[in-house]
Design a protein around this motif. Structure first.
Motif, PDB file in Angstrom:
ATOM      1  N   ASP A   5      71.373  50.364  22.289  1.00  0.00           N
ATOM      2  CA  ASP A   5      72.375  51.427  22.623  1.00  0.00           C
ATOM      3  C   ASP A   5      73.581  51.469  21.732  1.00  0.00           C
ATOM      4  N   ARG A   8      73.562  52.867  18.691  1.00  0.00           N
ATOM      5  CA  ARG A   8      73.425  54.222  18.797  1.00  0.00           C
ATOM      6  C   ARG A   8      74.782  54.945  19.175  1.00  0.00           C
ATOM      7  N   SER A  12      76.870  57.466  16.561  1.00  0.00           N
ATOM      8  CA  SER A  12      77.293  58.889  16.945  1.00  0.00           C
ATOM      9  C   SER A  12      78.653  58.986  16.657  1.00  0.00           C
ATOM     10  N   LEU A 125      69.392  60.642  17.830  1.00  0.00           N
ATOM     11  CA  LEU A 125      70.812  60.157  17.749  1.00  0.00           C
ATOM     12  C   LEU A 125      70.754  59.074  16.641  1.00  0.00           C
ATOM     13  N   ALA A 127      71.947  55.789  14.289  1.00  0.00           N
ATOM     14  CA  ALA A 127      72.262  54.560  14.680  1.00  0.00           C
ATOM     15  C   ALA A 127      72.919  53.806  13.673  1.00  0.00           C
TER      16      ALA A 127
END
Ligand code: SF4
Length: 459
Positions: A5, A8, A12, A125, A127
């Motif tokens: 995460d 990611r 973003s 999304l 990464a």
């Protein structure tokens, strides 16, 4: 899951035009991606935040954002405790961070945005990967189980499976960029397919990964013993690039405690799976997770855990003291175990596991292992063997790079690693990808990753 995460979140921010602060400079934005699985993760966050108070005073434009499971759990309470935080975002809206930062700047007020559930798997999304040669790939998010100690389903929601075409598309794109190892990720990977009614979907996914040219190593975590099918074992055995290693959480060696944990399998079911895995893949290793001090755990339950760990010959065990998470059924159970008893059992388990890992590591002394080099410094290297042993060895700095494969003859064993001598190094696409990333970092002076955050906090 959390590490991926973070990649990611970084991705973003990249696509919104943010650039990582060059090493040695002060950043304008600090993002914490938090975990809520254990209580001390909560404490750590507020400790780290208090370090940032003087930085925020010196630079009022500095923005601080908190995301992840703890943000999902505490929501607006974070701002109450640390009003200088600019943005709080949850596990279901990582991609909104750039927009929330912008809104906080324009409105000059803290923004809290938490979504209660995920509508679609966030495949789109981007990464920013920490490693140029080894990558995480999510197959699902959330979990449909109800283990009584676990807060994950409350924070990550019910399982959402990702479409296989998107998973394989991401893997192929990564391989094209130089990645040679992937780890398929999910809270319960072998429940993958529950969303679209295919119980063999995970086995099919492993086989499909086996057909991707240039992909040398496929790993996965974590499977749940309840959903483990024979077809997954056959797929592991018949797909040469699926590594001979199974990390499968056991949590306790006592059936009574497993029942209290609502783990929906018993020790014998676990035993049968690993027997089948070892029969189908003779050189495979097994690692696991164990929790010590679950409410109501007696000395006899604990002894069962010690016995089972010994019987199952785990290569490594990630052992945890039971951590009471408000909102979970286990937190309300009577017979919470006093901290000193938990600590004493934890220490005893630790000693016991060390002797088991040492014994398992001694089995490879004299053998040659194929190691994917993950780190190198001053002629010393380390990496993981195909069966997930941590291997330390000396290497000629000019001959090898992280991402290359070293063939290492094992000379001695320790509980947590083995030591060896390099027989030969095979330069690989993974090493080429590392060289390219290094050149890029030297040119820009930018290195993105946790070490950078550490140095910021250390100042
Ligand atoms: S399987 Fe159990 S421990 Fe794992 S995420 Fe789901 S509820 Fe939590």
């Amino acid at each position: 899951m959390n590490s991926h995460d973070s990649e990611r979140i970084a991705g973003s921010l990249d696509s919104a035009g943010y650039i990582p602060a060059p090493t040695g400079t002060e950043p304008d934005l600090i993002v914490f991606n938090t975990c809520a699985v254990r209580e001390n993760a909560d404490n750590k966050l507020y400790g780290h935040l208090s370090f940032l108070v003087p930085k925020k005073r010196d630079n009022p434009d500095l923005q601080i954002a908190i995301g992840g499971c703890l943000a999902q759990k505490d929501q607006g309470a974070i701002i109450k405790r640390a009003p200088y935080v600019d943005v709080v975002f949850g596990t279901h809206n990582m991609g909104s961070l750039p927009y929330l930062l912008e809104r906080a700047r324009i409105e000059k007020s803290s923004q809290v945005e938490i979504k209660e559930s995920l509508e679609h798997f966030p495949s789109a999304l981007p990464a920013r990967r920490h490693s140029p040669f080894s990558a995480w790939v999510s197959v699902s998010v959330g979990c449909n189980n109800t283990c009584t100690f676990c807060i994950v389903p409350a924070l990550r929601g019910r399982e959402k499976d990702r479409n296989a075409t998107e998973i394989l598309g991401e893997v192929r794109a990564l391989v094209a960029e130089g990645v040679t190892e992937i780890t398929l990720l999910g809270q319960n990977v072998n429940a993958y397919g529950v969303d679209f009614g295919d119980r063999e979907a995970f086995a099919k996914l492993l086989r499909a990964c086996g057909e991707i040219e240039g992909l040398d190593r496929v790993r996965f975590m974590s499977p749940h013993p309840r959903d483990f099918t024979d077809e997954v074992i056959t797929a592991m055995a018949e797909t040469p690039n699926v590594m001979p290693h199974l990390h499968m959480p056991l949590q306790s060696g006592s059936d009574r405690i497993l029942q209290q944990m609502r783990r929906s399998y018993r020790v014998d079911r676990y035993r049968k799976i690993i027997e089948k895995v070892r029969k189908a893949i003779p050189d495979s290793s097994i690692t696991t997770d164990l929790i010590v001090g679950f409410p109501g755990e007696t000395e006899s339950d604990f002894q069962s855990t010690l016995d089972v760990a010994n019987e199952f010959n785990f290569l490594a065990v990630y052992s945890f003291k039971y951590s009471k998470r408000p909102g979970t059924p286990a937190a309300e159970m009577p017979d919470q175990i006093p901290e000193e008893v938990v600590s004493e059992r934890y220490d005893r388990l630790h000693q016991h596991l060390n002797s088991i890992s040492l014994r398992v590591n001694q089995q490879v002394v004299g053998k040659e292992l194929e190691v994917l080099i993950s780190d190198m410094e001053d002629g010393r290297a380390q990496g993981k063997s195909r069966d997930f042993r941590l291997v330390h060895f000396a290497v000629d700095q000019d001959q090898a790079r992280p991402g290359d494969i070293a063939h290492v003859k094992i000379t001695s064993a320790k509980p947590h690693f083995v030591l060896g001598e390099t027989e030969r190094v095979v330069r690989s696409r993974g090493g080429d990808a590392f060289s390219a990333r290094k050149a890029e970092a030297e040119k820009s002076g930018v290195f993105l990753g946790v070490p950078q955050l550490k140095s910021v906090l250390a100042k």
